[in-house]
Design an enzyme around this catalytic site. Structure first.
Site, PDB file in Angstrom:
ATOM      1  N   TYR A  10     -12.793  -0.957  33.477  1.00 27.07           N
ATOM      2  CA  TYR A  10     -14.083  -0.308  33.664  1.00 27.07           C
ATOM      3  C   TYR A  10     -13.817   1.157  33.988  1.00 27.07           C
ATOM      4  O   TYR A  10     -12.975   1.471  34.834  1.00 27.07           O
ATOM      5  CB  TYR A  10     -14.853  -0.957  34.839  1.00 27.07           C
ATOM      6  CG  TYR A  10     -16.143  -0.228  35.144  1.00 27.07           C
ATOM      7  CD1 TYR A  10     -17.347  -0.673  34.597  1.00 27.07           C
ATOM      8  CD2 TYR A  10     -16.152   0.919  35.932  1.00 27.07           C
ATOM      9  CE1 TYR A  10     -18.526   0.014  34.843  1.00 27.07           C
ATOM     10  CE2 TYR A  10     -17.329   1.613  36.169  1.00 27.07           C
ATOM     11  CZ  TYR A  10     -18.504   1.157  35.624  1.00 27.07           C
ATOM     12  OH  TYR A  10     -19.666   1.842  35.850  1.00 27.07           O
TER      13      TYR A  10
ATOM     14  N   GLU B  54     -20.676   5.710  31.263  1.00 23.45           N
ATOM     15  CA  GLU B  54     -19.898   4.520  31.591  1.00 23.45           C
ATOM     16  C   GLU B  54     -19.269   3.902  30.340  1.00 23.45           C
ATOM     17  O   GLU B  54     -19.937   3.764  29.319  1.00 23.45           O
ATOM     18  CB  GLU B  54     -20.858   3.517  32.241  1.00 23.45           C
ATOM     19  CG  GLU B  54     -20.255   2.179  32.550  1.00 23.45           C
ATOM     20  CD  GLU B  54     -21.337   1.181  32.985  1.00 23.45           C
ATOM     21  OE1 GLU B  54     -21.641   1.141  34.171  1.00 23.45           O
ATOM     22  OE2 GLU B  54     -21.855   0.460  32.117  1.00 23.45           O
TER      23      GLU B  54
END
Ligand code: GDP
Ligand code: MN
Length: 391
Positions: free
Chosen positions: A109, A197
């Site tokens: 992530y 993101e």
């Protein structure tokens, strides 16, 4: 402002971040064609909607033939997607991305967000990326790395290298990662993002580092500086009532409950929603009509609120500070006469000239029989909950 994954992939790719090639389609037949034209043995079909959690909802599918691409596309375009990030009714899918699939060795992530507590942007990264990131953040907060950006200087190369090491990267991959992170943080700052993101950022079996999902949101107040970003806006994904409200300068967000609220000031609107909830009701929307409430604003606000068929009642909670209560009362009566109060409406006014306002509202009870007044917010919330319950 939100953009789609395919748009975000395009922007990131132009910022120098490695993203697998992909095409956007709108029909199952086009999905079949795109699979053939991409010419790769394994590809992935992905719904393009403003909500995450697609993988778990079945709206990200790996396909090995043009026929499978057709079937996956038909399913996604024909069904509403329900995930923890959508309402219970889910959302319709209008576009799909057909991308080359990658052979994943590991999912990371990587994101940049505004960290309000530190008053700066911050890198957030984890070696446990993918569809379980929310669970990881909740149950293993120590597995989440944070690296705040210097407000003026941005992310420094040493911070990018530290993050790479903390994620377990070394050698060439460490350099690739640090380089990608510096590019992502520069992109975040340059475009006034509120979030940028990549989840997952993957290492492929042949050692490449690729972004295979991208979510980018922008600060609405900075969009005037980015006409190229504003051009990406997709109103088809926004609730039509929200678009209409934005055109009337009303700050409106549709929710799932059945008690509409019309409030001046965002803080008061939040408090109003809380108190409705406290008394057992459920708000149908957030609506801040702004400090200087005028008749046109009130009329349009009622039109928007009552256009939502779920609404069983309306709570008006207005503090007459900038605007005077008597003028607000008149505006409400005008709204009632023009729009028609088809459901119970409870009004709580406080502030300048409140007594005159109460007299004006009392005088209008004949022409507006569903109108009630309240003395304070608790009283108002109880009255509207009772009025909508009995219906
Ligand atoms: P999200 O669930 O909405 O965040 O959608 P993602 O694009 O992140 O996809 C969800 C999951 O599908 C990823 O975490 C991967 O595990 C898987 N996935 C997506 N693309 C690929 C791919 O190209 N190859 C493989 N093997 N898995 C993929
Ligand atoms: Mn994802």
């Amino acid at each position: 402002m939100k953009i789609h994954e395919y748009q975000a992939r395009d922007l990131l790719s132009r910022a120098g971040i490695a993203v697998p090639p992909a095409r956007v389609v709108q029909t199952a037949a086009e999905a079949r064609q795109a699979f053939i034209e991409n010419g790769l043995a394994r590809q992935v079909v992905k719904a393009q909607v403003f909500a995450g959690g697609r993988g778990k909802a079945g709206f990200v599918k790996l396909v090995d033939s043009a026929d499978e691409a057709f079937k996956a596309a038909e399913f996604m375009l024909g069904n509403r997607m329900v995930s923890p990030q959508t309402g219970p009714d889910g959302i319709a899918v209008h576009r799909l991305l057909i991308a080359g699939a990658v052979d994943i060795a590991h999912e990371y992530y990587l994101g940049l967000v505004l960290d309000r507590a530190r008053a700066t942007a911050s890198v957030i990264a984890s070696a446990q990326g993918g569809v379980e990131i929310e669970t990881v953040a909740h149950e293993h907060p120590e597995a989440i790395i944070k690296e705040p950006l210097h407000p003026a200087l941005g992310l420094q190369p040493y911070q990018a290298r530290n993050t790479a090491v903390a994620l377990g990267f070394s050698g060439k991959q460490g350099q690739l990662f640090a380089d990608m992170l510096l590019k992502l943080s520069a992109f975040f700052v340059r475009y006034d993002c509120s979030i940028a993101e990549i989840n997952p950022l993957v290492i492929t079996r042949d050692g490449r580092l690729l972004a295979i999902d991208a979510k980018v949101n922008f600060d609405d107040n900075a969009l005037f500086r980015h006409p190229d970003i504003l051009a990406l806006k997709d109103d088809a994904e926004t609730d039509p009532l929200e678009i209409r409200a934005a055109e009337a300068n009303l700050n409106y967000i549709k929710l799932d409950g059945d008690i509409a609220c019309l409030v001046n000031g965002a803080g008061l609107a939040m408090a109003t929603m809380d108190v409705i909830q406290l008394h057992g009701g459920s708000p149908a929307n957030f609506l801040d009509v702004g400090g200087g409430v005028k008749a046109e604003g009130a009329v349009e606000a009622f039109r928007i609120l009552l256009a939502d068929k779920k609404v069983k009642g309306v709570l008006v909670n207005i503090f007459g500070g900038i605007a005077r209560c008597d003028l607000i009362a008149e505006a409400l009566i005008q709204a009632g006469n023009e729009v028609g109060f088809t459901v119970p409406v409870v009004v709580r006014l406080e502030g300048t000239n409140v007594q005159q306002a109460r007299d004006i509202l009392a005088g209008a009870k004949k022409s507006l029989p569903t109108l009630q007044t309240a003395t304070d917010l608790n009283d108002a919330a109880q009255k509207i909950v009772a009025a909508t319950r009995s219906k």
